[in-house]
Design an enzyme around this catalytic site. Structure first.
Site, PDB file in Angstrom:
ATOM      1  N   GLU A  70      10.599 -33.896  70.481  1.00 59.86           N
ATOM      2  CA  GLU A  70       9.999 -32.875  69.611  1.00 59.86           C
ATOM      3  C   GLU A  70       8.775 -32.224  70.256  1.00 59.86           C
ATOM      4  OE1 GLU A  70       9.158 -34.731  65.830  1.00 59.86           O
ATOM      5  OE2 GLU A  70      11.270 -34.940  65.322  1.00 59.86           O
ATOM      6  N   GLU A  83      17.659 -38.342  65.860  1.00 62.96           N
ATOM      7  CA  GLU A  83      16.941 -38.960  64.743  1.00 62.96           C
ATOM      8  C   GLU A  83      17.491 -38.375  63.459  1.00 62.96           C
ATOM      9  OE1 GLU A  83      12.583 -38.652  64.695  1.00 62.96           O
ATOM     10  OE2 GLU A  83      12.526 -39.172  66.820  1.00 62.96           O
TER      11      GLU A  83
HETATM   12  C1  FCB Z   1       9.686 -37.698  63.689  1.00 69.52           C
HETATM   13  C2  FCB Z   1       9.068 -38.359  64.912  1.00 69.52           C
HETATM   14  C3  FCB Z   1       9.040 -39.853  64.814  1.00 69.52           C
HETATM   15  C4  FCB Z   1       8.775 -40.405  63.430  1.00 69.52           C
HETATM   16  C5  FCB Z   1       9.569 -39.653  62.380  1.00 69.52           C
HETATM   17  C6  FCB Z   1       9.285 -40.144  60.970  1.00 69.52           C
HETATM   18  O1  FCB Z   1       9.250 -36.383  63.606  1.00 69.52           O
HETATM   19  O2  FCB Z   1       9.800 -38.041  66.088  1.00 69.52           O
HETATM   20  O3  FCB Z   1       8.123 -40.323  65.750  1.00 69.52           O
HETATM   21  O4  FCB Z   1       7.435 -40.536  63.150  1.00 69.52           O
HETATM   22  O5  FCB Z   1       9.321 -38.281  62.471  1.00 69.52           O
END
Ligand code: FCB
Length: 465
Positions: free
Chosen positions: A167, A365
């Site tokens: 990110e 994620e």
């Molecule tokens: C994402 C991040 C990760 C974590 C989640 C909840 O944006 O990549 O590190 O904190 O959120």
């Protein structure tokens, strides 16, 4: 009931990062999170900082067994720059860190879990931020590349999936626009420079990987969400177009297509935000081809055309739109304003297919936040009942499956996260893990969702209505 089966060899696992899990033991340098927490603990939920985490540094062997218990065949974490590198100027590694990461990665591999390793998860070494301004500085780009080379050299025999940044827009937003990461500046021009410098650092690390003829693949992880509008009115569509340019395409295009959208450059020129750019930096961006993309998805972005006048003294993307809460949306009852929109996964997949050459990608994620109280205590069998998470995960996977049926080149899913971990200024406010971390005892307590995930991973399929 329908059975949804995924392509052979599909990756199932979780994502985490070094700083959010390892703890600070034997770390030579501080990262900006260590120093920021020391100086301003009140900025962190319950004042908990990155020293109080899962202690992976000492407990990785036990934790790899827990990974097996929930069926992972792969796992993403990150190396901490501030742990691996002893001499930040030359890239010379710290031997203790090399030994730790080697043992950790070997343990995963010996247990049938493929490690995927990220180089930067928001964790600038503090001294580089203080001395040079972190990624504000061109010098730090070079230091990042040296760090990347050391990582490739030290672990290339074990790691076949590398990620440059997680990110990359988030440190720009947090540190330079919206005040939720250190250095807490609010400066549109600097934000653009940092974003550009990070893209150059990414490109040069990819090129170093190629020059060193490392085996395996390298990519990046972006948080992508389409921008949805109130309805079909033209001015809202235009607002969504700008949000997409500024939040998605600002990294997606240079990192995957290897050039910047002309319209984005026009916007930056119009606002006098153009960064310092060297010809050799553009050449690096143009030639650094990634092998795959990771996509993080939590919530959809909703926008509408600006109604109120823009009243900040510095530029932010919101100059071109206002955020909008969908009055008919479904929301996660355990997290304020978190809209649930599984079809966004399908839309993201279609966008990659139609506009980004159907590059191989994985869901790097996907996280379903609950707080500890809403998850409740362990039941009689010692397991916490978080079946809410399973039902939502199924809905998202149905959409992913539909996308794959329609040709999406998706090769895996990693849930955020493995063991509840420390999450920046939110600390442990929200829980995402397959295992609860008891903050007092360090105990890992299993959650029901992990049992379902294991059957998903083992059968490579699940059933749903
Ligand atoms: C994402 C991040 C990760 C974590 C989640 C909840 O944006 O990549 O590190 O904190 O959120």
């Amino acid at each position: 009931m329908t059975t949804y089966t995924f392509p052979q060899g599909f990756l199932w696992g979780a994502a985490a990062s070094g700083i959010q899990t390892e703890g600070t033991k034997n770390k030579i340098h501080d990262s900006i999170w260590d120093t920021w927490h020391r100086d301003n603990p009140e900025r962190f939920f319950k004042e908990i900082g990155p020293a109080k985490v899962c202690e992976t540094y000492d407990r990785y062997q036990e934790d790899v067994q827990l990974m097996k218990q929930v069926g992972f065949n792969s796992f993403r974490t990150s190396i901490q720059w501030s742990r691996l590198i002893k001499d930040l100027e030359t890239g010379e590694p710290c031997q203790d860190a090399v030994a730790f990461y080697t043992a950790y990665f070997e343990e995963m591999i010996a247990n049938g879990i493929t490690p995927m390793v990220n180089l930067y998860h928001f964790d600038m070494p503090a001294v580089l931020q203080e001395q040079y301004g972190g990624f504000e500085s061109k010098h730090v780009i070079g230091l990042f590349v040296k760090y990347a080379e050391t990582a490739f050299k030290s672990f290339g025999h074990l790691i076949k999936h590398w990620i440059t940044f997680n990110e990359p827009i988030v440190p720009v937003e947090g540190g330079y626009l919206y005040d939720f990461h250190y250095p807490c500046k609010k400066d549109g021009k600097l934000a653009v420079q940092v974003g550009f410098n990070i893209t150059v650092a990414h490109a040069k690390a990819v090129l170093a990987f190629r020059e060193m003829a490392c085996e395996g693949h390298i990519g990046t992880v972006l948080n992508l969400t389409p921008s949805y509008t109130r309805d079909d009115r033209e001015e809202d569509k235009q607002a969504a177009h700008y949000a997409d340019l500024l939040f998605n395409r600002s990294f997606l295009d240079p990192m995957v297509l290897n050039y910047y959208p002309e319209e984005l450059c026009q916007i930056l020129k119009h606002h006098d935000l153009m960064p310092e750019v060297a010809a050799e930096e553009m050449a690096a961006i143009e030639s650094a081809k990634v092998d795959f993309l990771g996509v993080n998805y939590y919530v959809p972005r909703r926008v509408k055309a600006r109604e109120a006048e823009y009243d900040l003294s510095y530029f932010t993307p919101e100059y071109y739109f206002e955020n909008y809460i969908n009055p008919t949306g479904r929301f996660n009852p355990y997290r304020d304003n978190n809209e649930i929109l599984p079809t966004a996964i399908y839309d993201i997949a279609q966008n990659i297919k139609d506009n980004y050459g159907n590059l191989p990608w994985f869901l790097a994620e996907i996280g379903i936040a609950m707080d500890e109280a809403s998850e409740g205590e362990a039941q009689e069998d010692g397991v916490i009942d978080d079946s809410f998470r399973t039902s939502l995960m199924k809905e998202h996977l149905v959409q992913l499956h539909r996308a794959i049926d329609d040709g999406a080149n998706c090769f895996g899913v990693h849930q955020w996260t493995f063991i509840d971990n420390w999450s920046w200024t939110n600390s442990f406010k929200r829980r995402y893990g397959f295992f609860r971390l008891d903050l007092e005892t360090g105990q890992r307590i299993p959650k029901r969702h992990g049992q379902w995930f294991k059957s998903l991973a083992q059968s490579n399929s699940f059933t749903a209505d």
